[in-house]
Design a protein around this motif. Sequence first.
Motif, PDB file in Angstrom:
ATOM      1  N   ALA A  87       1.000 -40.401  24.257  1.00 37.17           N
ATOM      2  CA  ALA A  87       0.660 -39.103  24.840  1.00 37.17           C
ATOM      3  C   ALA A  87       1.538 -38.819  26.048  1.00 37.17           C
ATOM      4  O   ALA A  87       1.956 -39.734  26.762  1.00 37.17           O
ATOM      5  CB  ALA A  87      -0.816 -39.078  25.252  1.00 37.17           C
ATOM      6  N   THR A  88       1.818 -37.549  26.283  1.00 36.91           N
ATOM      7  CA  THR A  88       2.570 -37.148  27.471  1.00 36.91           C
ATOM      8  C   THR A  88       1.662 -37.220  28.688  1.00 36.91           C
ATOM      9  O   THR A  88       0.435 -37.283  28.576  1.00 36.91           O
ATOM     10  CB  THR A  88       3.098 -35.714  27.328  1.00 36.91           C
ATOM     11  N   ARG A  89       2.284 -37.173  29.847  1.00 40.19           N
ATOM     12  CA  ARG A  89       1.499 -37.135  31.081  1.00 40.19           C
ATOM     13  C   ARG A  89       0.590 -35.913  31.097  1.00 40.19           C
ATOM     14  O   ARG A  89      -0.557 -35.976  31.540  1.00 40.19           O
ATOM     15  CB  ARG A  89       2.434 -37.099  32.297  1.00 40.19           C
ATOM     16  N   GLU A  90       1.126 -34.794  30.601  1.00 41.60           N
ATOM     17  CA  GLU A  90       0.342 -33.564  30.601  1.00 41.60           C
ATOM     18  C   GLU A  90      -0.894 -33.708  29.726  1.00 41.60           C
ATOM     19  O   GLU A  90      -1.988 -33.255  30.087  1.00 41.60           O
ATOM     20  CB  GLU A  90       1.205 -32.389  30.124  1.00 41.60           C
ATOM     21  N   ASP A  91      -0.725 -34.350  28.562  1.00 42.74           N
ATOM     22  CA  ASP A  91      -1.864 -34.548  27.668  1.00 42.74           C
ATOM     23  C   ASP A  91      -2.917 -35.455  28.303  1.00 42.74           C
ATOM     24  O   ASP A  91      -4.124 -35.183  28.222  1.00 42.74           O
ATOM     25  CB  ASP A  91      -1.398 -35.151  26.340  1.00 42.74           C
ATOM     26  N   VAL A  92      -2.462 -36.538  28.901  1.00 44.32           N
ATOM     27  CA  VAL A  92      -3.392 -37.468  29.537  1.00 44.32           C
ATOM     28  C   VAL A  92      -4.110 -36.791  30.697  1.00 44.32           C
ATOM     29  O   VAL A  92      -5.335 -36.922  30.862  1.00 44.32           O
ATOM     30  CB  VAL A  92      -2.653 -38.731  30.021  1.00 44.32           C
ATOM     31  N   ASN A  93      -3.370 -36.053  31.494  1.00 41.58           N
ATOM     32  CA  ASN A  93      -3.978 -35.354  32.627  1.00 41.58           C
ATOM     33  C   ASN A  93      -4.991 -34.318  32.155  1.00 41.58           C
ATOM     34  O   ASN A  93      -6.020 -34.089  32.815  1.00 41.58           O
ATOM     35  CB  ASN A  93      -2.902 -34.677  33.477  1.00 41.58           C
ATOM     36  N   ALA A  94      -4.714 -33.704  31.014  1.00 39.89           N
ATOM     37  CA  ALA A  94      -5.647 -32.713  30.475  1.00 39.89           C
ATOM     38  C   ALA A  94      -6.974 -33.373  30.094  1.00 39.89           C
ATOM     39  O   ALA A  94      -8.055 -32.798  30.313  1.00 39.89           O
ATOM     40  CB  ALA A  94      -5.034 -32.016  29.265  1.00 39.89           C
ATOM     41  N   VAL A  95      -6.910 -34.580  29.516  1.00 40.16           N
ATOM     42  CA  VAL A  95      -8.141 -35.305  29.191  1.00 40.16           C
ATOM     43  C   VAL A  95      -8.903 -35.640  30.475  1.00 40.16           C
ATOM     44  O   VAL A  95     -10.130 -35.480  30.548  1.00 40.16           O
ATOM     45  CB  VAL A  95      -7.835 -36.597  28.408  1.00 40.16           C
ATOM     46  N   ALA A  96      -8.165 -36.083  31.496  1.00 41.71           N
ATOM     47  CA  ALA A  96      -8.804 -36.395  32.776  1.00 41.71           C
ATOM     48  C   ALA A  96      -9.496 -35.157  33.356  1.00 41.71           C
ATOM     49  O   ALA A  96     -10.611 -35.242  33.891  1.00 41.71           O
ATOM     50  CB  ALA A  96      -7.768 -36.935  33.763  1.00 41.71           C
ATOM     51  N   GLN A  97      -8.860 -34.012  33.234  1.00 43.50           N
ATOM     52  CA  GLN A  97      -9.469 -32.780  33.722  1.00 43.50           C
ATOM     53  C   GLN A  97     -10.724 -32.419  32.937  1.00 43.50           C
ATOM     54  O   GLN A  97     -11.711 -31.924  33.494  1.00 43.50           O
ATOM     55  CB  GLN A  97      -8.447 -31.645  33.663  1.00 43.50           C
ATOM     56  N   GLU A  98     -10.699 -32.711  31.618  1.00 44.27           N
ATOM     57  CA  GLU A  98     -11.898 -32.477  30.805  1.00 44.27           C
ATOM     58  C   GLU A  98     -13.030 -33.403  31.244  1.00 44.27           C
ATOM     59  O   GLU A  98     -14.197 -32.991  31.288  1.00 44.27           O
ATOM     60  CB  GLU A  98     -11.582 -32.680  29.324  1.00 44.27           C
ATOM     61  N   TYR A  99     -12.695 -34.647  31.535  1.00 42.57           N
ATOM     62  CA  TYR A  99     -13.705 -35.562  32.059  1.00 42.57           C
ATOM     63  C   TYR A  99     -14.327 -34.985  33.334  1.00 42.57           C
ATOM     64  O   TYR A  99     -15.547 -34.952  33.486  1.00 42.57           O
ATOM     65  CB  TYR A  99     -13.073 -36.916  32.380  1.00 42.57           C
ATOM     66  N   TRP A 100     -13.479 -34.579  34.252  1.00 45.99           N
ATOM     67  CA  TRP A 100     -13.970 -34.076  35.539  1.00 45.99           C
ATOM     68  C   TRP A 100     -14.867 -32.849  35.329  1.00 45.99           C
ATOM     69  O   TRP A 100     -15.939 -32.736  35.939  1.00 45.99           O
ATOM     70  CB  TRP A 100     -12.807 -33.741  36.461  1.00 45.99           C
ATOM     71  N   ALA A 101     -14.442 -31.956  34.451  1.00 39.46           N
ATOM     72  CA  ALA A 101     -15.218 -30.752  34.173  1.00 39.46           C
ATOM     73  C   ALA A 101     -16.577 -31.090  33.556  1.00 39.46           C
ATOM     74  O   ALA A 101     -17.560 -30.357  33.747  1.00 39.46           O
ATOM     75  CB  ALA A 101     -14.442 -29.822  33.246  1.00 39.46           C
ATOM     76  N   ALA A 102     -16.640 -32.196  32.818  1.00 37.93           N
ATOM     77  CA  ALA A 102     -17.895 -32.620  32.192  1.00 37.93           C
ATOM     78  C   ALA A 102     -18.805 -33.368  33.153  1.00 37.93           C
ATOM     79  O   ALA A 102     -19.925 -33.731  32.786  1.00 37.93           O
ATOM     80  CB  ALA A 102     -17.596 -33.501  30.983  1.00 37.93           C
ATOM     81  N   GLY A 103     -18.336 -33.617  34.368  1.00 41.12           N
ATOM     82  CA  GLY A 103     -19.143 -34.325  35.346  1.00 41.12           C
ATOM     83  C   GLY A 103     -18.866 -35.806  35.454  1.00 41.12           C
ATOM     84  O   GLY A 103     -19.580 -36.536  36.139  1.00 41.12           O
ATOM     85  N   VAL A 104     -17.814 -36.283  34.758  1.00 40.83           N
ATOM     86  CA  VAL A 104     -17.433 -37.700  34.823  1.00 40.83           C
ATOM     87  C   VAL A 104     -16.558 -37.925  36.053  1.00 40.83           C
ATOM     88  O   VAL A 104     -15.534 -37.268  36.211  1.00 40.83           O
ATOM     89  CB  VAL A 104     -16.675 -38.128  33.548  1.00 40.83           C
ATOM     90  N   ARG A 105     -16.957 -38.856  36.878  1.00 46.98           N
ATOM     91  CA  ARG A 105     -16.223 -39.125  38.118  1.00 46.98           C
ATOM     92  C   ARG A 105     -15.594 -40.513  38.154  1.00 46.98           C
ATOM     93  O   ARG A 105     -15.032 -40.917  39.166  1.00 46.98           O
ATOM     94  CB  ARG A 105     -17.170 -38.968  39.324  1.00 46.98           C
ATOM     95  N   HIS A 106     -15.694 -41.233  37.073  1.00 46.68           N
ATOM     96  CA  HIS A 106     -15.210 -42.619  37.008  1.00 46.68           C
ATOM     97  C   HIS A 106     -14.427 -42.793  35.712  1.00 46.68           C
ATOM     98  O   HIS A 106     -14.921 -42.441  34.635  1.00 46.68           O
ATOM     99  CB  HIS A 106     -16.418 -43.565  37.046  1.00 46.68           C
ATOM    100  N   ILE A 107     -13.211 -43.295  35.808  1.00 49.30           N
ATOM    101  CA  ILE A 107     -12.379 -43.541  34.630  1.00 49.30           C
ATOM    102  C   ILE A 107     -11.981 -45.014  34.579  1.00 49.30           C
ATOM    103  O   ILE A 107     -11.615 -45.610  35.596  1.00 49.30           O
ATOM    104  CB  ILE A 107     -11.116 -42.654  34.637  1.00 49.30           C
ATOM    105  N   VAL A 108     -12.083 -45.598  33.389  1.00 47.85           N
ATOM    106  CA  VAL A 108     -11.540 -46.928  33.135  1.00 47.85           C
ATOM    107  C   VAL A 108     -10.139 -46.701  32.580  1.00 47.85           C
ATOM    108  O   VAL A 108      -9.972 -46.262  31.441  1.00 47.85           O
ATOM    109  CB  VAL A 108     -12.411 -47.722  32.152  1.00 47.85           C
TER     110      VAL A 108
END
Length: 297
Positions: A87-108
């Motif tokens: 995945a590109t950085r943009e794709d990965v960052n987009a997933v991270a943004q989706e996590y944040w929008a869903a209320g997830v504040r912790h990433i492994v």
Amino acid sequence: MSGFPVAPARSSVKTPVISFEFFPPKTEGAARSLQQTVATLAGFAPEFLSVTYGAGGTTRDRTLATTAEMVRQGVGPVAGHLTCVGATREDVNAVAQEYWAAGVRHIVALRGDPGTPGSRFEPHPGGYAHAADLVKGLKTVADFEISVAAYPETHPEAVSPQKDIEYLKAKLDAGATRAITQFFFVPEAFLRFRDRAVAAGITAPIVPGILPIANVAQAYKFAELCGAGIPETLRATLDGLDAHPEARAMVTTALAAELCRTLLAEGVEHLHIYTLNRAEPSYALCRLLGVMPALQA
């Protein structure tokens, strides 16, 4: 008249902090089963509950949906896994943004495994090169709490155990809060690893990953894939137990509890349990370690 003999006092071991790991379900039936498992284990008030991200990002949508639903249900702090494979950085960052929008504040944050079993990892030309790079990138997306992986018996692709430790330090120095280890069956494997990590200047918590064995053949397969050692004495205890499910449950739970008690006696405070989406083995283990469900605490 003499009374009953008094049992010797048990050694004082602090009740551990617990976290649980799940994988995203593939079917509606599996989703309903997972919901029941999460509801059962959430009663232990875990530090967090994490959801895995499949090899090559193959479970992206299911992982996001599962984590979002767990947040919506209010089962406790939820951590979503994220890898940088294919995945590109943009794709990965987009997933991270989706996590944040869903209320997830912790990433492994993990480098991740290639989608094709047995193939070697190759960084995407426009992607994050490795997990330390991913950690740095995630910190620019949002103020996530970040956990990373550690390998007590050395990552299969590592040049040496010392280089593996140095790479772990790089991930933590990049902004991760803690490291969670691959599972292991011998406490000395973790304790020696922790000693080497401290000697290398690592001060962040290293949380041992615990796998309560629910199926012996499956555990052997997992161990072979990740390089977890199984001593012959342990194999002798486990061999043949799959033919006796009730005995298997008693024996493997006792073995997991013995492993955990040894770690707790050595100063470990937090245990991360790989549930394999099954409630009973993890439930039994928690009770044996003195971790009680909230309604019975």
